[in-house]
Write a protein that holds these residues in place. Structure first.
Motif, PDB file in Angstrom:
ATOM      1  N   LYS A 142       0.851  -1.192   0.000  1.00 29.01           N
ATOM      2  CA  LYS A 142       0.000   0.000   0.000  1.00 29.01           C
ATOM      3  C   LYS A 142       0.886   1.242   0.000  1.00 29.01           C
ATOM      4  O   LYS A 142       1.770   1.374   0.860  1.00 29.01           O
TER       5      LYS A 142
ATOM      6  N   GLU B 248      -7.527  -0.047  -2.788  1.00 24.20           N
ATOM      7  CA  GLU B 248      -7.036  -1.427  -2.860  1.00 24.20           C
ATOM      8  C   GLU B 248      -8.053  -2.373  -3.498  1.00 24.20           C
ATOM      9  O   GLU B 248      -7.748  -2.994  -4.504  1.00 24.20           O
TER      10      GLU B 248
ATOM     11  N   GLN C 214      -8.907  -5.241   1.507  1.00 25.34           N
ATOM     12  CA  GLN C 214      -7.712  -5.752   0.858  1.00 25.34           C
ATOM     13  C   GLN C 214      -7.873  -5.825  -0.650  1.00 25.34           C
ATOM     14  O   GLN C 214      -8.982  -5.893  -1.167  1.00 25.34           O
TER      15      GLN C 214
END
Lengths: 289, 390
Positions: free
Chosen positions: B83, B169, B202
């Motif tokens: 990230k 994400e 995620q």
């Protein structure tokens, strides 16, 4: 000593067969450079899953798509900057950059000198064919003086960069140059670059037969490559000449190799030390930033 | 409405921090482990904070050689599965645009903070502005989707930065966080929750046999699963228009299919993406639409208006792009007129006018570095209400 593994090396096992035929022009030296890279990868036994190839825009930039690895075809001039992020975030990967003379020295010149200075473990192959081939043959930072291109119809009057001298001056800990004619030597040089624990800059003198060669009446690909062997082409790297292929002492092989701290490892060591200091501290506000 | 202070009693010590400080804390709490940046006022404090914070969590901070290298390194780190965040301000945001387009087109998650200062060009580096409302949506060439969040308080910068990662994400997109110098460098008292152990959204990782993997397969939700280098998929990523297999194509059918999917990929995730706040819209005859520091002024203006028995309401998009159109239409349903105070020469008012076609939409434009005051807004509301009732 040059290890002759040529008979055992099958380049096809490192290529994406579904991408064939490739789009390089007949006579282009870039395919030879690609083969030499993959041969070095084979000899070193690098895991294809752990190999990342980052390339920019231009003919050289298109090579990554042919390699059976983790490949990233990014924006013009920026492959070294993308590769810096990738290699810092993923030190377990082996990151190779493929770039061209325009991509690396013109639009991406700032990233090159700072990658040299930073010394992050990356292997940078700059394929120098003296021209912007993809866009039709415009002058580049390495075009020999007096040469004709589509944007120097009167002959190039700008001096050209010696990329290796530039990289060394910017602090690159490994600098090398080779011509596509000497494939085993080129492979050895790339192999040494891949093994170097820091930033390795390798200039490959390639040839653009179709566009640059045709424009300047330099003959067939074989003739262009033979000149690389016999005369080490860019005598015009430093001086104005009327024939770009006159004899020159332009050196090849490993030109610079020094040991200095690799940036990623140095950063991680300093970070770990800071974490250890804070863990040992009794300060209630430790680590509160 | 609760943009400044948390409503509940504090469970943790309150902290007096700046918006940029909150931004850095939010990033780390969201799981950001890579930052690349370049110094620029008024966003440099984000980099300074993260240069200290990231080494403590085994992350990486790097100051790159320029703005373009910074966004490139961030995208590179994200390609590696980490990230990643960068932060900048107007001039740097302009320089990053080409590579923001790359991230959108190749669908590489990343978060870009743009602290808005005066413009054009070098403008007024230490003064607030809201001049990148349109650039944040349309700044890169070609057609592409992007999400832009517009927090209006120190606390909200922290929380929206966390949400930015939770959108970037799983949706595989760049997310821009847009706030002005005023909120970036003001300090406010905030109570920050403990984010440790809180599950964050995620990335959808590729699974299954590599031979069957298509890096840009349409999938059920329009978001292709991403492969992590080293996991055996060995795919190609490019800024060229590509087919499902990731390789460049010029087939009109393949480009239309894949770019078409990209351009519509947010549609079925609008519940996740859309965010806004309304106040007093039920009976509002004049609706104020504002973001950032202008929305903070509008909040106070509402109190002034209500004290004068003027029925004013506020619609504040927190997700600025894609614009929460339906919510705005609903909020404006009772209003006779709409007022858009914004620190530029006319950007948000264009979008509001487009959405509320036919309604009277007026704006207060300010581009001299001085925030619009509550009194100015209240005065314009009063004038508008009087005119509409005549």
């Amino acid at each position: 000593m040059i290890v002759d593994s040529a008979s055992a090396f099958d380049v096809r096992t490192y290529l994406r067969q579904e991408m064939m035929p490739h789009f390089l022009c007949p006579g282009c030296g870039h395919g030879i450079a690609l083969r030499a890279l993959l041969w070095a990868v084979y000899e070193l036994g690098l895991d294809k899953d752990k190999l990342a190839v980052v390339s920019g825009i231009g003919c050289a930039g298109r090579l990554s798509a042919y390699i059976d690895a983790n490949t990233f075809h990014v924006t013009h001039g920026r492959p070294l900057a993308y590769a810096t992020g990738l290699a810092l975030a993923r030190p377990d990967l082996h990151v190779v950059v493929i770039t061209g003379d325009g991509d690396c020295l013109a639009i991406g010149g700032n990233h090159l000198i700072h990658a040299c200075r930073r010394n992050l473990k990356l292997t940078c192959l700059m394929l120098n064919n003296e021209v912007y081939g993809m866009t039709g043959g415009q002058v580049s930072p390495t075009t020999s003086e007096t040469r004709l291109t589509t944007t120097t119809p009167l002959g190039n009057s700008e001096p050209n960069f010696d990329a290796c001298t530039l990289a060394a001056a910017a602090g690159a800990s490994f600098v090398g140059r080779e011509v596509t004619h000497h494939v085993p030597k080129l492979k050895q040089l790339i192999r040494a670059g891949l093994e170097h624990p820091g930033f390795a800059f390798i200039e490959v003198l390639s040839d653009c037969t179709e566009i640059f060669g045709r424009k300047n009446e330099l003959g067939s690909s074989a003739e262009m490559v033979l000149r690389q062997k016999s005369e080490l082409r860019p005598s015009a790297y430093r001086d104005t000449v009327d024939s770009p292929f006159r004899s020159s002492d332009l050196p090849t092989g490993i030109l610079t190799k020094t040991e200095r701290p690799e940036y990623g490892a140095a950063y991680r060591t300093a970070a770990a030390a800071q974490r250890a200091r804070l863990a040992a501290s009794t300060d209630q506000n430790k680590g509160r930033t | 409405m609760n943009v400044g202070q948390p409503a509940s009693a504090p469970k943790l010590p309150w902290r007096l921090i700046s918006g940029n400080h909150a931004c850095a804390l939010g990033a780390v709490a969201a799981g950001c482990r890579f930052f690349a940046g370049y110094p620029i006022t008024p966003s440099s404090e984000i980099a300074e904070r993260l240069s200290r914070l990231l080494p403590l969590v085994d992350g990486v901070f790097v100051q790159m050689e320029d703005e373009i290298a910074s966004i490139a390194a961030v995208i590179g780190a994200s390609m590696g599965g980490v990230k990643a965040l960068t932060a900048t301000s107007g001039p740097g945001f302009s320089l990053k645009q080409e590579n923001i387009g790359y991230a959108a087109g190749a669908e590489i998650p990343c978060v870009i903070v743009n602290v808005m200062r005066g413009g054009p060009s070098t403008g007024m580096p230490t003064r607030p502005a809201q001049g990148e409302i349109m650039q944040s949506r349309w700044g890169s060439h070609g057609d592409y989707p992007i999400i832009v969040l517009a927090p209006a308080s120190v606390r909200e910068i922290h929380d929206e930065n966390m949400r930015a990662f939770d959108l970037a994400e799983p949706l595989r997109t760049p997310v821009v966080i847009l706030y002005d110098q005023d909120i970036a460098q003001r300090t406010e008292t905030v109570e920050l929750g403990d984010a440790n152990g809180v599950a964050r959204a995620q990335r959808k990782w590729a699974s299954g046999p590599p031979a069957a993997y298509q890096p840009y397969a349409t999938g059920e939700d329009g978001i292709p699963a991403m492969s992590r280098p080293g996991a055996g998929y060995r795919v190609h990523t490019t800024g060229l228009n590509h087919a499902e297999n990731g390789f460049p194509t010029q087939s009109p059918q393949a480009v239309e299919r894949n770019l078409g999917r990209l351009l519509t990929k947010f549609e079925r995730h609008r519940d996740l993406i859309d965010s806004w706040q309304t106040l007093g819209c039920d009976d509002a005859e004049v609706l104020i639409v504002a973001i950032g520091i202008s929305a903070r002024a509008a909040l106070r203006a509402l109190e002034i208006c209500r004290a004068r028995s003027l029925r004013a309401g506020l619609f504040r998009p927190i997700t600025l792009w894609p614009f929460p159109e339906n919510a705005l239409r609903e909020a404006a349903s009772q209003a006779n007129a709409v007022l858009v105070p914004e620190m530029n020469a006319g950007q948000l008012s264009l979008e509001v006018g487009r959405i509320l076609g036919g309604k009277r939409v007026e704006a207060i434009h300010r581009f001299n570095g001085e925030p619009i005051t509550p009194a100015e807004i209240a005065q314009r509301v009063e004038t508008l209400a009087r005119e509409m009732n005549q």
